[in-house]
Design a protein around this motif. Structure first.
Motif, short mmCIF file in Angstrom:
data_model
loop_
_atom_site.label_atom_id
_atom_site.label_comp_id
_atom_site.label_asym_id
_atom_site.label_seq_id
_atom_site.Cartn_x
_atom_site.Cartn_y
_atom_site.Cartn_z
N ALA A 181 10.65 65.33 141.75
CA ALA A 181 11.42 65.48 142.99
C ALA A 181 12.85 65.85 142.65
O ALA A 181 13.40 65.40 141.65
CB ALA A 181 11.38 64.18 143.79
N PRO A 182 13.46 66.69 143.49
CA PRO A 182 14.86 67.02 143.26
C PRO A 182 15.73 65.78 143.35
O PRO A 182 15.41 64.85 144.08
CB PRO A 182 15.20 68.02 144.36
CG PRO A 182 14.07 68.02 145.30
CD PRO A 182 12.92 67.31 144.68
N ASP A 183 16.81 65.80 142.62
CA ASP A 183 17.76 64.69 142.63
C ASP A 183 18.52 64.74 143.95
O ASP A 183 19.37 65.60 144.16
CB ASP A 183 18.72 64.82 141.45
CG ASP A 183 19.75 63.72 141.38
OD1 ASP A 183 19.69 62.79 142.22
OD2 ASP A 183 20.60 63.77 140.49
N MET A 184 18.19 63.85 144.86
CA MET A 184 18.76 63.88 146.20
C MET A 184 20.27 63.59 146.18
O MET A 184 20.99 64.07 147.03
CB MET A 184 18.05 62.86 147.10
CG MET A 184 16.56 63.14 147.25
SD MET A 184 16.13 64.85 147.60
CE MET A 184 16.60 64.98 149.29
N VAL A 185 20.74 62.86 145.20
CA VAL A 185 22.17 62.57 145.13
C VAL A 185 22.95 63.84 144.84
O VAL A 185 23.96 64.13 145.47
CB VAL A 185 22.45 61.49 144.05
CG1 VAL A 185 23.94 61.30 143.84
CG2 VAL A 185 21.78 60.19 144.44
N SER A 186 22.45 64.66 143.90
CA SER A 186 23.17 65.89 143.57
C SER A 186 22.99 66.95 144.66
O SER A 186 23.81 67.84 144.80
CB SER A 186 22.72 66.44 142.22
OG SER A 186 21.38 66.85 142.28
N LEU A 187 21.92 66.87 145.45
CA LEU A 187 21.70 67.83 146.52
C LEU A 187 22.53 67.50 147.77
O LEU A 187 22.82 68.38 148.57
CB LEU A 187 20.23 67.87 146.91
CG LEU A 187 19.28 68.46 145.89
CD1 LEU A 187 17.85 68.39 146.42
CD2 LEU A 187 19.64 69.88 145.54
N ALA A 188 22.92 66.26 147.94
CA ALA A 188 23.62 65.84 149.15
C ALA A 188 24.91 66.60 149.40
O ALA A 188 25.13 67.08 150.51
CB ALA A 188 23.88 64.34 149.12
N PRO A 189 25.79 66.79 148.42
CA PRO A 189 27.02 67.54 148.70
C PRO A 189 26.73 68.98 149.15
O PRO A 189 27.39 69.48 150.06
CB PRO A 189 27.77 67.52 147.37
CG PRO A 189 27.25 66.31 146.66
CD PRO A 189 25.80 66.21 147.10
N ALA A 190 25.75 69.62 148.56
CA ALA A 190 25.40 70.99 148.95
C ALA A 190 24.87 71.01 150.38
O ALA A 190 25.20 71.91 151.16
CB ALA A 190 24.38 71.57 147.98
#
Length: 100
Positions: free
Chosen positions: A79-88
């Motif tokens: 699964a994608p790292d949701m923490v790193s995707l949140a800012p985008a």
């Protein structure tokens, strides 16, 4: 201190793409045991053997985690790292709300 716990959980997508958070060696082992026999590969065998060694105390949890991540990447279930995707994602929302 719990030596079979991962420093950071690994989230994999199973079944109908549902995310499952694996936090320790035993959870990783259970997921790999449930993996369909027809879809097992050398990466599966390596990860499963790492889990067995981790349970036996022969290798540390972070080594097991690394083999689990490699397995998940190979099978496109990491699964994608949701923490790193949140800012985008937030930046995308801000730009669409400013344009509307």
């Amino acid at each position: 201190m719990n030596h079979d716990r991962f420093e950071e959980p690994v989230t994999v997508l199973v079944g109908m793409g549902l995310p499952v958070r694996l936090e320790n060696v035993a959870e990783a082992y259970a997921m790999l045991q449930d993996w369909p026999a027809t879809s097992r590969s050398s990466a599966h065998m390596i990860a499963l053997n790492a889990c067995k060694a981790g349970i036996a105390g022969e290798i540390d949890a972070e080594t097991v985690r690394a083999t689990l991540v490699a397995f998940a990447r190979r099978h496109n279930i990491l699964a994608p790292d949701m923490v790193s995707l949140a800012p985008a994602a937030l930046a995308g929302r801000a730009s669409t709300s400013n344009n509307g």
